[in-house]
Design an enzyme around this catalytic site. Structure first.
Site, PDB file in Angstrom:
ATOM      1  N   ASP A   1     -14.371  33.013  56.127  1.00 56.63           N
ATOM      2  CA  ASP A   1     -14.751  34.065  57.073  1.00 56.63           C
ATOM      3  C   ASP A   1     -14.354  35.398  56.449  1.00 56.63           C
ATOM      4  OD1 ASP A   1     -14.914  35.972  59.061  1.00 56.63           O
ATOM      5  OD2 ASP A   1     -13.634  34.909  60.491  1.00 56.63           O
TER       6      ASP A   1
ATOM      7  N   LYS B   1     -19.728  45.334  61.196  1.00 57.52           N
ATOM      8  CA  LYS B   1     -18.413  45.805  60.755  1.00 57.52           C
ATOM      9  C   LYS B   1     -18.509  46.560  59.423  1.00 57.52           C
ATOM     10  CE  LYS B   1     -16.204  41.745  62.838  1.00 57.52           C
ATOM     11  NZ  LYS B   1     -15.841  42.290  64.150  1.00 57.52           N
TER      12      LYS B   1
END
Length: 415
Positions: free
Chosen positions: A209, A235
């Protein structure tokens, strides 16, 4: 070659010039300048990204790959250029190893669902206690449905990944190791390269991740030698609804498709279906076209500033925030591992995190409060919620001061 941004053209990092690219940062909240410190949840977007997406909708828009007309060709070229930019950003060997998804969550679900078809009773999946729920729940499905066993790697009191404990979890039954590269709560950077080496020694597949790490530090998937690495656009200063899954070509070739539909097939007959090659095998239906283009532009923007320069700026912010917040007696910071990212989970003695976040919001300071989708980690520290301030390439030392001053006022209110 990416042009150098004017903010770094003279060899320094002019954060005031960087901020000019983000229109939302000039607004006020409750009559106070906005201090946006919720970047770990989602980052703001520069005008370069907004303008590129608007141009795509106004001048190029069409569906991709299957059309032969001018707009279809223009849109397909822009979409595949975005894939190449993602490949370069992660240093993936080929564009065939770059799959567009809707998010990191979508990417991990893809891998879990497809790998899960070969996971059976008693097979082991190793996670760390600081995983985001997106890197827990999909693997839990395999525990519920296939009888897999989930094993957990702890963190130390300061929030560091316990490598020795990780070694002890690995067995001949370990099939998957799924670990965050940077904790979204503690800011801890995990030793992914060593994790991958050890996992591969027992034949396990390594899934990473990278939602936070790819924002704050350069990532080289070849050097890390991971099997899968996932990032998310929103993000990375790009739009929502777009993510990227890198997968080693050999792994992707062996992976059954996750969703069925148009684009991911080679042939469809009444008697059967043959599937396409990666990456298209894993991109069923009309993809998030303009979102991918926006993500590609966001990556160009980051490269124009220089990822090493961004990392240095954020490290300076992290050091200063540690200094300022540590001087406030009522504040406890969770996670002080060496080399941590500019993410600070904390609480204020005698006050609920939701109350603190609400109070400092009146000073224009935006932080997150809650579990941060990391309940097992918060349970490890014996808390049910924290505040979290997370910094980005456009934040300033002055904003650290505003945060600290707002927290001191909140502390006095609850004293």
């Amino acid at each position: 070659m990416t042009e150098i941004h004017p903010a770094v053209a003279n060899g320094t990092y002019d954060v005031a010039r960087v901020r000019q690219d983000f229109p939302i940062l000039s607004r006020q909240v409750y009559g106070k300048p906005l201090v946006y410190l919720d970047n770990a949840a989602s980052a703001q977007k520069p005008v370069q990204v907004l303008d590129r997406m608007r141009f795509a909708y106004e001048n190029e828009y069409s569906n991709v790959h299957r059309g032969l007309h001018f707009l279809a060709n223009a849109m397909t070229e822009a979409y595949e250029q975005a894939r190449e930019r993602c490949r370069a950003f992660l240093n993936a060997p080929t564009i065939e190893e770059v799959i567009f998804t809707r998010s990191v969550t979508g990417a991990i679900n893809l891998v879990a669902s497809s790998l899960g078809q070969s996971i059976g009773e008693g097979d082991e999946i190793v996670l760390s206690i600081m995983e985001h729920h997106s890197n827990i729940v999909p693997w839990n499905y395999l525990r519920e449905r296939n009888g897999a066993v989930i094993k957990w790697v702890p963190v130390t009191e300061e929030g560091a990944f316990d490598l020795e404990a990780f070694k002890a979890t690995l067995t001949e039954r370990t099939k998957i190791v799924a670990i965050t590269h940077m904790s979204n709560v503690l800011g801890t950077v995990t030793p992914i390269k060593e994790i991958a080496r050890l996992a591969h020694e027992v034949g396990a597949v390594v899934v990473v991740d990278g939602a936070q790490a790819a924002v704050h530090m350069p990532v080289d998937v070849v050097d890390l030698d991971v099997d899968f690495y996932a990032v998310t656009g929103h993000k990375l200063y790009g739009p929502t609804g777009i993510g990227v899954l890198y997968g080693k070509r050999a792994r992707l070739d062996a992976l059954p498709p996750y969703e069925g539909g148009g684009e991911m097939i080679r042939t469809v007959t009444e008697d059967g279906v043959t599937y396409g090659e990666p990456p298209h095998r894993f991109e069923a239906g009309t993809p998030p076209i303009v979102q991918a283009i926006g993500l590609g532009e966001a990556l160009v923007y980051m490269e124009s500033l220089g990822r090493e320069r961004i990392a240095a700026h954020e490290a300076s912010l992290a050091a200063y925030a540690t200094e300022r917040l540590s001087k406030i007696n009522s504040i406890q910071i969770y996670g002080n591992a060496p080399g941590k990212g500019a993410i600070f989970a904390f609480d204020v003695k005698g006050a609920h995190p939701h109350d603190i976040a609400t109070i400092i919001d009146r000073s224009g300071v935006a932080v997150r409060a809650g579990t941060h989708c990391a309940m097992p980690l918060l349970g490890r520290y014996g808390v049910t919620a924290t505040c979290r301030a997370s910094f980005a390439l456009y934040n300033t030392h002055e904003e650290v001061d505003i945060l600290a001053d707002a927290l001191i006022k909140a502390q006095d209110l609850f004293a």
